[in-house]
Design an enzyme around this catalytic site. Structure first.
Site, short mmCIF file in Angstrom:
data_model
loop_
_atom_site.label_atom_id
_atom_site.label_comp_id
_atom_site.label_asym_id
_atom_site.label_seq_id
_atom_site.Cartn_x
_atom_site.Cartn_y
_atom_site.Cartn_z
CD GLU A 1 -2.98 -0.73 -0.17
OE1 GLU A 1 -3.06 0.42 -0.65
OE2 GLU A 1 -3.56 -1.71 -0.69
CE1 TYR B 1 -6.61 3.46 -0.49
CE2 TYR B 1 -4.22 3.49 -0.24
CZ TYR B 1 -5.36 2.92 -0.74
OH TYR B 1 -5.27 1.78 -1.48
CG ASP C 1 -8.28 5.17 -4.13
OD1 ASP C 1 -9.53 5.09 -4.21
OD2 ASP C 1 -7.52 4.53 -4.86
CB CYS D 1 -15.79 4.11 -12.60
SG CYS D 1 -16.91 5.47 -12.29
CB CYS E 1 -21.17 3.59 -18.84
SG CYS E 1 -20.73 5.14 -18.00
CB CYS F 1 -19.60 -0.03 -15.63
SG CYS F 1 -19.61 0.23 -13.84
CB CYS G 1 -24.53 3.84 -12.49
SG CYS G 1 -23.39 5.23 -12.33
#
Length: 301
Positions: free
Chosen positions: A34, A117, A135, A187, A193, A196, A202
């Site tokens: 991370e 985060y 994030d 996204c 889209c 997605c 959405c």
DNA sequence: TTCCCGTTGG
DNA sequence: CCAACTGGAA
């Protein structure tokens, strides 16, 4: 509308795409990956993580190593201060947490280089603590899916609360990584889209708002950052160097090199002798073996 | 050239 | 709040 079901199904085959997601989650590996992922694209981290973990297999091994080894192992990931802070975080963990990373995000966030985060990411991925790791990817996905707007158009607290409600409380780590993947791959600022998994429910889809986004950034060529990076890179492959040799190899003025060296020394990445700190051409420096100052405890165990 | 986009420090 | 921090990929 079982959005989380569709999301997790979409994510499942992607899980093995990166080495930090394989096998049982390990807190140390999660922390290292991370921190590496802060500001660095996943494919580059994927290449660097294995060698780093081989060199420092445990948080104790990392804490015991000289800082110069850590900076060398960091390789070309950039933002070398992250390596220094990770090293320091390992030492704090060994000293104040008996070498075990705590599951509590608030305690994790005390570690150097660990912000909101990263603390949430480690807590949720490595320990299953139900917190959202927010994030910009997650912010973008949530703002669009839940509010039908880009994140700039949504109140920060409202967005935060909505994400907390949306979070899959049984599988927070998997959910966090799934949403981040979705934001990075599908996204995106310019959304795709058509592929997605969340398109059905959405609120953003079809509203096709043009995104403002400007955020100009300073030039990298000729910057202090470029010079700092070049100095650390040169030092990685030699035990020490003089200010004048560094000026020659970087093609920069001696007083600029001296200023960059002072900053690197302050950040604990480099150890410069008095002559180098004074800006003398013959002044020598090397990668630091120890943090510049000792561990400063800010909390109790 | 532009984009990437978390943490820290001022 | 904003600027500094790195290096590679798109």
């Amino acid at each position: 509308m079982d959005a989380n079901g569709a999301l997790l199904r979409w994510y499942r085959p992607r899980r093995a795409a990166y080495p930090w997601r394989t096998g049982a989650p390990d807190p140390y590996r999660t922390l290292v990956s991370e921190v590496m992922l802060q500001q660095t694209q996943a494919p580059r981290v994927a290449a660097a993580l294995g060698p780093f973990l081989a060199r420092f297999p445990s948080i104790a091994a990392l804490a015991a190593a000289p800082r110069s080894d850590v900076v060398r192992a960091w390789g070309a990931l950039g933002y070398n201060r992250r390596a220094a802070r990770l090293h320091e975080a390992a030492r704090v963990t060994v000293r104040y947490h008996a070498g075990r990373l705590p599951p509590d995000p608030a305690q994790l966030q005390v570690l150097p280089g660990v912000g909101p985060y990263t603390a949430s990411a480690v807590a949720s991925i490595a320990f299953g603590v139900p917190v959202a790791a927010v994030d910009t990817n997650v912010r973008r996905v949530a703002a669009r899916f839940l509010f039908g707007a880009n994140p700039e158009g949504v109140d920060r607290t409202q967005l935060r609360e909505a994400i907390d409600r949306w979070l899959h409380r049984r599988e927070p780590g998997t959910w966090n990584q799934a949403v981040m993947d979705l934001g990075r791959l599908v996204c995106r600022p310019a959304p795709r889209c058509d592929v997605c998994p969340l398109a059905a429910g959405c609120r953003f889809r079809a509203s096709s708002r043009p995104r403002p986004r400007a955020r100009s950034q300073p030039a990298f060529r000729g910057s202090w950052r470029e010079l700092r990076g070049a100095i650390v890179r040169l030092l990685r492959s030699r035990p020490s160097a003089t200010l004048s040799s560094l000026a020659g190899r970087t093609g920069r003025a001696l007083h600029d090199v001296a200023a960059a060296v002072r900053a690197l020394d302050r950040d604990g990445l480099v150890r410069a002798g008095p002559a180098a700190l004074a800006g003398r051409p013959s002044g020598r420096l090397r990668l630091a073996d120890e943090p510049r100052s000792g561990i400063v405890p800010t909390g109790t165990s």
